[in-house]
Scaffold this motif. Structure first.
Motif, PDB file in Angstrom:
ATOM      1  N   TYR A  35     -32.486   8.935   1.406  1.00 31.65           N
ATOM      2  CA  TYR A  35     -33.961   8.963   1.666  1.00 31.65           C
ATOM      3  C   TYR A  35     -34.245   9.786   2.791  1.00 31.65           C
ATOM      4  CZ  TYR A  35     -33.961   5.041  -1.622  1.00 31.65           C
ATOM      5  OH  TYR A  35     -33.560   4.299  -2.669  1.00 31.65           O
ATOM      6  N   VAL A  43     -41.629   7.161   2.845  1.00 31.75           N
ATOM      7  CA  VAL A  43     -40.191   6.989   2.643  1.00 31.75           C
ATOM      8  C   VAL A  43     -39.840   7.612   1.004  1.00 31.75           C
ATOM      9  CG1 VAL A  43     -38.011   6.132   2.734  1.00 31.75           C
ATOM     10  CG2 VAL A  43     -39.539   5.576   4.269  1.00 31.75           C
ATOM     11  N   MET A  89     -36.886  12.393   9.200  1.00 35.86           N
ATOM     12  CA  MET A  89     -35.993  11.294   9.502  1.00 35.86           C
ATOM     13  C   MET A  89     -35.071  11.157   8.160  1.00 35.86           C
ATOM     14  SD  MET A  89     -34.876   8.806  11.866  1.00 35.86           S
ATOM     15  CE  MET A  89     -35.869   7.829  12.574  1.00 35.86           C
ATOM     16  N   SER A 107     -29.993   3.044  10.533  1.00 36.40           N
ATOM     17  CA  SER A 107     -31.129   3.464  11.513  1.00 36.40           C
ATOM     18  C   SER A 107     -31.644   4.785  11.429  1.00 36.40           C
ATOM     19  CB  SER A 107     -30.415   3.257  12.716  1.00 36.40           C
ATOM     20  OG  SER A 107     -29.912   1.883  13.057  1.00 36.40           O
TER      21      SER A 107
ATOM     22  N   GLN B  33     -38.343  -5.265  -2.159  1.00 39.08           N
ATOM     23  CA  GLN B  33     -38.122  -5.379  -0.700  1.00 39.08           C
ATOM     24  C   GLN B  33     -39.351  -5.132   0.274  1.00 39.08           C
ATOM     25  OE1 GLN B  33     -33.763  -3.520  -0.912  1.00 39.08           O
ATOM     26  NE2 GLN B  33     -33.883  -4.596   0.792  1.00 39.08           N
ATOM     27  N   PHE B  35     -39.984  -4.322   4.188  1.00 39.21           N
ATOM     28  CA  PHE B  35     -39.407  -3.500   5.280  1.00 39.21           C
ATOM     29  C   PHE B  35     -40.398  -3.308   6.427  1.00 39.21           C
ATOM     30  CE2 PHE B  35     -35.454  -2.132   3.429  1.00 39.21           C
ATOM     31  CZ  PHE B  35     -35.519  -1.929   2.083  1.00 39.21           C
ATOM     32  N   GLN B  37     -40.864  -1.043   9.911  1.00 38.92           N
ATOM     33  CA  GLN B  37     -40.346   0.162  10.544  1.00 38.92           C
ATOM     34  C   GLN B  37     -40.866   0.006  11.874  1.00 38.92           C
ATOM     35  OE1 GLN B  37     -41.531   4.162   9.222  1.00 38.92           O
ATOM     36  NE2 GLN B  37     -39.313   4.808   9.550  1.00 38.92           N
ATOM     37  N   TRP B  40     -39.433   3.032  17.037  1.00 30.63           N
ATOM     38  CA  TRP B  40     -38.244   3.977  16.948  1.00 30.63           C
ATOM     39  C   TRP B  40     -38.031   4.448  15.493  1.00 30.63           C
ATOM     40  CZ3 TRP B  40     -38.897  -0.864  19.307  1.00 30.63           C
ATOM     41  CH2 TRP B  40     -38.976  -0.846  20.807  1.00 30.63           C
ATOM     42  N   GLY B  41     -38.690   4.163  14.515  1.00 33.93           N
ATOM     43  CA  GLY B  41     -38.343   4.614  13.355  1.00 33.93           C
ATOM     44  C   GLY B  41     -37.485   3.846  12.372  1.00 33.93           C
ATOM     45  N   GLN B  42     -36.706   2.788  12.914  1.00 30.89           N
ATOM     46  CA  GLN B  42     -35.608   2.141  12.058  1.00 30.89           C
ATOM     47  C   GLN B  42     -36.382   1.260  11.014  1.00 30.89           C
ATOM     48  OE1 GLN B  42     -34.179   0.097  15.667  1.00 30.89           O
ATOM     49  NE2 GLN B  42     -32.133   1.394  15.504  1.00 30.89           N
ATOM     50  N   LEU B  43     -35.603   1.030  10.025  1.00 28.53           N
ATOM     51  CA  LEU B  43     -36.131   0.425   8.783  1.00 28.53           C
ATOM     52  C   LEU B  43     -35.466  -0.824   8.866  1.00 28.53           C
ATOM     53  CD1 LEU B  43     -36.416   2.913   5.889  1.00 28.53           C
ATOM     54  CD2 LEU B  43     -38.382   1.624   6.724  1.00 28.53           C
ATOM     55  N   TYR B  48     -35.748  -9.684   0.573  1.00 27.17           N
ATOM     56  CA  TYR B  48     -35.467  -9.290  -0.788  1.00 27.17           C
ATOM     57  C   TYR B  48     -36.068 -10.047  -1.864  1.00 27.17           C
ATOM     58  CZ  TYR B  48     -33.148  -8.152  -5.335  1.00 27.17           C
ATOM     59  OH  TYR B  48     -33.028  -7.962  -6.485  1.00 27.17           O
ATOM     60  N   PHE B  86     -43.400  -1.643   5.208  1.00 26.70           N
ATOM     61  CA  PHE B  86     -43.194  -1.197   3.856  1.00 26.70           C
ATOM     62  C   PHE B  86     -42.988  -2.052   2.593  1.00 26.70           C
ATOM     63  CE2 PHE B  86     -44.056   3.339   4.701  1.00 26.70           C
ATOM     64  CZ  PHE B  86     -43.500   3.645   5.912  1.00 26.70           C
ATOM     65  N   ILE B  93     -35.817   2.436  -5.784  1.00 26.66           N
ATOM     66  CA  ILE B  93     -36.411   2.135  -4.359  1.00 26.66           C
ATOM     67  C   ILE B  93     -37.683   2.971  -4.351  1.00 26.66           C
ATOM     68  CG2 ILE B  93     -36.817   1.925  -1.987  1.00 26.66           C
ATOM     69  CD1 ILE B  93     -35.587  -0.480  -2.895  1.00 26.66           C
ATOM     70  N   PHE B  95     -41.370   3.640  -2.190  1.00 28.13           N
ATOM     71  CA  PHE B  95     -41.800   3.031  -1.210  1.00 28.13           C
ATOM     72  C   PHE B  95     -43.397   3.037  -1.328  1.00 28.13           C
ATOM     73  CE2 PHE B  95     -38.704   1.745   2.114  1.00 28.13           C
ATOM     74  CZ  PHE B  95     -37.581   2.336   1.610  1.00 28.13           C
ATOM     75  N   GLY B  96     -44.190   2.114  -1.120  1.00 32.95           N
ATOM     76  CA  GLY B  96     -45.374   2.264  -0.689  1.00 32.95           C
ATOM     77  C   GLY B  96     -45.786   2.912   0.550  1.00 32.95           C
TER      78      GLY B  96
END
Lengths: 114, 105
Positions: A35, A43, A89, A107, B33, B35, B37, B40-43, B48, B86, B93, B95-96
């Motif tokens: 993604y 995303v 990203m 990550s 799902q 999520f 974020q 730092w951008g990590q999901l 679930y 999200f 998948i 995403f909204g």
């Protein structure tokens, strides 16, 4: 808890260069995905991969993109000739199955094309 | 394809407040799902939850599949809850657009 690992975390590349983004999915997962998320946007799905071949891809995933599972553990995304608009990203994800299983995301790799 | 809409787009709360985030989807789904974020951008996978209700600490989620919506509840919010939430649905998948949550101390 098992993780999806992505390397590098940051990559800066010059326009026109090739980049390879690497991912190690969870070991017993069978489905793999890439993604991307342009800064400030949602995303977006790029590609799914199962049984050593692409099972689905979006219109974003054009001829400059390719994916590979070169060995039993790595899953790579190659961008052949990067453009400024490829800056984003990039997330790798894996899942055990299609239905009834959640996705686990890595990550991310922040790619900056200059 | 399936459309996923999240509301509100932005939410600013004081620490300790409760919040409800909503996800509407346009067709029946097999996967859903939530999520988080982080800055730092990590999901981070929260839940679930293609149907039913789940709880994990201060967070809980409910999906009413027949009515095509899911809710994420955050109780006693902390500054570390800030970020974008999200909802994502179905096989590849989708995403909204997310809800940006800001918790003020």
């Amino acid at each position: 808890e098992p993780e999806v690992t992505q390397t590098p975390s940051h990559q800066v590349t010059q326009m026109g260069q090739e980049v390879i983004l690497r991912c190690v999915p969870i070991s017993n997962h069978l489905y793999f995905y890439w993604y991307r998320q342009i800064l400030g946007q949602k995303v977006e799905f790029l590609v799914s991969f199962y049984n050593n071949e692409i099972s689905e891809k979006s219109e974003i995933f054009d001829d400059q993109f390719s994916v590979e599972r070169p060995d039993g553990s790595n899953f790579t995304l190659k961008i052949r000739s990067t453009k400024l608009e490829d800056s984003a990203m990039y997330f790798c994800a894996s899942s055990e199955g299609l239905m009834g299983y959640g996705y686990t995301f890595g990550s991310g790799t922040r790619l900056t094309v200059v | 394809g399936i459309q996923v809409e999240q509301s509100p787009p932005d939410l600013i709360l004081q620490e300790g407040a409760n919040s409800t985030l909503r996800c509407n989807f346009s067709d029946s789904v097999n996967n859903l799902q939530w999520f988080h974020q982080n800055p730092w951008g990590q999901l981070i996978n929260l839940f679930y939850i293609p149907s039913g209700t789940k709880q994990n600490g201060r967070l809980s989620a409910t999906t009413v599949a027949t009515e095509r919506y899911s809710l994420l509840y955050i109780s006693s919010s902390q500054t570390t809850d800030s970020g974008v939430y999200f909802c994502a649905v179905d096989g590849k998948i989708i995403f909204g657009s997310g809800t940006r949550l800001s918790i003020r101390p």
